[in-house]
Design a protein around this motif. Structure first.
Motif, PDB file in Angstrom:
ATOM      1  N   UNK A  30       4.570  10.820  -9.208  1.00 32.03           N
ATOM      2  CA  UNK A  30       3.739   9.796  -8.562  1.00 32.03           C
ATOM      3  C   UNK A  30       4.642   8.724  -7.956  1.00 32.03           C
ATOM      4  N   UNK A  31       4.206   8.170  -6.846  1.00 31.37           N
ATOM      5  CA  UNK A  31       5.012   7.165  -6.176  1.00 31.37           C
ATOM      6  C   UNK A  31       4.144   6.008  -5.745  1.00 31.37           C
ATOM      7  N   UNK A  32       4.778   4.870  -5.633  1.00 34.96           N
ATOM      8  CA  UNK A  32       4.103   3.677  -5.124  1.00 34.96           C
ATOM      9  C   UNK A  32       4.926   3.155  -3.961  1.00 34.96           C
ATOM     10  N   UNK A  33       4.288   2.501  -3.018  1.00 31.00           N
ATOM     11  CA  UNK A  33       5.036   1.934  -1.890  1.00 31.00           C
ATOM     12  C   UNK A  33       6.158   0.995  -2.357  1.00 31.00           C
ATOM     13  N   UNK A  34       5.950   0.327  -3.476  1.00 33.15           N
ATOM     14  CA  UNK A  34       6.975  -0.594  -3.986  1.00 33.15           C
ATOM     15  C   UNK A  34       8.247   0.151  -4.392  1.00 33.15           C
ATOM     16  N   UNK A  35       8.105   1.360  -4.957  1.00 33.82           N
ATOM     17  CA  UNK A  35       9.286   2.171  -5.289  1.00 33.82           C
ATOM     18  C   UNK A  35      10.088   2.457  -4.028  1.00 33.82           C
ATOM     19  N   UNK A 138      18.127   3.721 -10.288  1.00 33.21           N
ATOM     20  CA  UNK A 138      16.713   4.064 -10.215  1.00 33.21           C
ATOM     21  C   UNK A 138      16.476   5.076 -11.328  1.00 33.21           C
ATOM     22  N   UNK A 139      15.773   4.646 -12.375  1.00 34.00           N
ATOM     23  CA  UNK A 139      15.630   5.447 -13.587  1.00 34.00           C
ATOM     24  C   UNK A 139      14.277   6.166 -13.570  1.00 34.00           C
ATOM     25  N   UNK A 140      14.348   7.498 -13.628  1.00 34.51           N
ATOM     26  CA  UNK A 140      13.159   8.346 -13.607  1.00 34.51           C
ATOM     27  C   UNK A 140      12.733   8.614 -15.052  1.00 34.51           C
ATOM     28  N   UNK A 167       9.617  -2.238 -11.928  1.00 30.97           N
ATOM     29  CA  UNK A 167       9.096  -0.930 -12.321  1.00 30.97           C
ATOM     30  C   UNK A 167       7.752  -0.705 -11.641  1.00 30.97           C
ATOM     31  N   UNK A 168       7.604   0.477 -11.088  1.00 31.53           N
ATOM     32  CA  UNK A 168       6.373   0.822 -10.405  1.00 31.53           C
ATOM     33  C   UNK A 168       5.937   2.210 -10.865  1.00 31.53           C
ATOM     34  N   UNK A 169       5.329   2.982  -9.995  1.00 32.52           N
ATOM     35  CA  UNK A 169       4.726   4.250 -10.400  1.00 32.52           C
ATOM     36  C   UNK A 169       5.733   5.300 -10.855  1.00 32.52           C
ATOM     37  N   UNK A 170       6.854   5.443 -10.150  1.00 33.01           N
ATOM     38  CA  UNK A 170       7.707   6.587 -10.427  1.00 33.01           C
ATOM     39  C   UNK A 170       9.053   6.251 -11.046  1.00 33.01           C
ATOM     40  N   UNK A 171       9.510   5.021 -10.949  1.00 36.63           N
ATOM     41  CA  UNK A 171      10.852   4.691 -11.414  1.00 36.63           C
ATOM     42  C   UNK A 171      10.921   3.259 -11.916  1.00 36.63           C
ATOM     43  N   UNK A 172      11.969   3.012 -12.697  1.00 30.61           N
ATOM     44  CA  UNK A 172      12.346   1.650 -13.051  1.00 30.61           C
ATOM     45  C   UNK A 172      13.639   1.380 -12.287  1.00 30.61           C
ATOM     46  N   UNK A 173      13.687   0.259 -11.594  1.00 33.77           N
ATOM     47  CA  UNK A 173      14.830  -0.078 -10.745  1.00 33.77           C
ATOM     48  C   UNK A 173      15.623  -1.193 -11.418  1.00 33.77           C
TER      49      UNK A 173
END
Length: 180
Positions: A30-35, A138-140, A167-173
């Motif tokens: 899953x992804x978010x525009x913020x990622x 970028x941590x999955x 942190x958003x839908x797919x990763x922690x940055x």
């Protein structure tokens, strides 16, 4: 003056790839525009890339840094001299056995942009030599349990200062400054 960064997508247990160099775990999440925005902001600042050359010193589709999306100079560490390769508007320069020189060349090319270090070996060498300014990770959310590690074998303690976390839908940055 260029900022030298380690920019990597890693698993929660710190792997860049599975034991067979596979990265299928990066895709289909899953992804978010913020990622995407976090990654795009980093990519917009990159002015040069440093990595390692493959054994045959070729530039193949599966080996292009950032999938060939960045049109910036790429410097590849090698053990044998090789003429630069031009492909799709990107120049790949091969540097023989001198990581500090490779980073210096990339920094000159990047100007006031960022030099992105790719791969565990290159990143660890540069960290040991004190050439790294920041880590951008970028941590999955997956545990591989085994694979190619970003930091295993670093062999020394390096203190970091947290600059940014999101942190958003797919990763922690995560973004850290290397303290010297």
């Amino acid at each position: 003056m260029a900022t030298v960064i380690v920019h990597a997508t890693i698993t929660l247990d710190g792997y860049l790839a599975d034991p067979d160099d596979g990265v299928d775990w990066m895709f289909g999440r899953p992804s978010a525009p913020e990622d995407d925005s976090v990654v795009e902001r980093v990519m917009d600042r990159i002015g040069a890339v440093v990595g390692g050359a493959n054994r045959s010193q070729t530039i193949e589709d599966g080996e292009l840094p950032y999938g060939g999306m960045l049109k910036v100079p790429v410097y590849l560490m090698t053990h044998q001299a090789h003429e630069p390769i031009e492909r799709d508007g990107t120049t790949y320069t091969f540097v023989v056995d001198d990581i500090a020189e490779e980073v210096a060349l990339a920094a000159r090319s990047a100007g006031d942009g960022w030099v992105s270090l790719l791969g565990g070996s290159i990143s660890r060498q540069c960290l040991r030599l004190g050439l790294v300014d920041e880590l951008h990770l970028d941590v999955v959310p997956v545990l591989l349990g085994d694979g190619i590690s970003l930091f295993a074998g670093l062999g020394q303690r390096i203190e970091l200062e947290r600059l940014e976390t999101s942190a958003y839908a797919s990763e922690t940055h995560l973004r850290y400054r290397v303290l010297r």
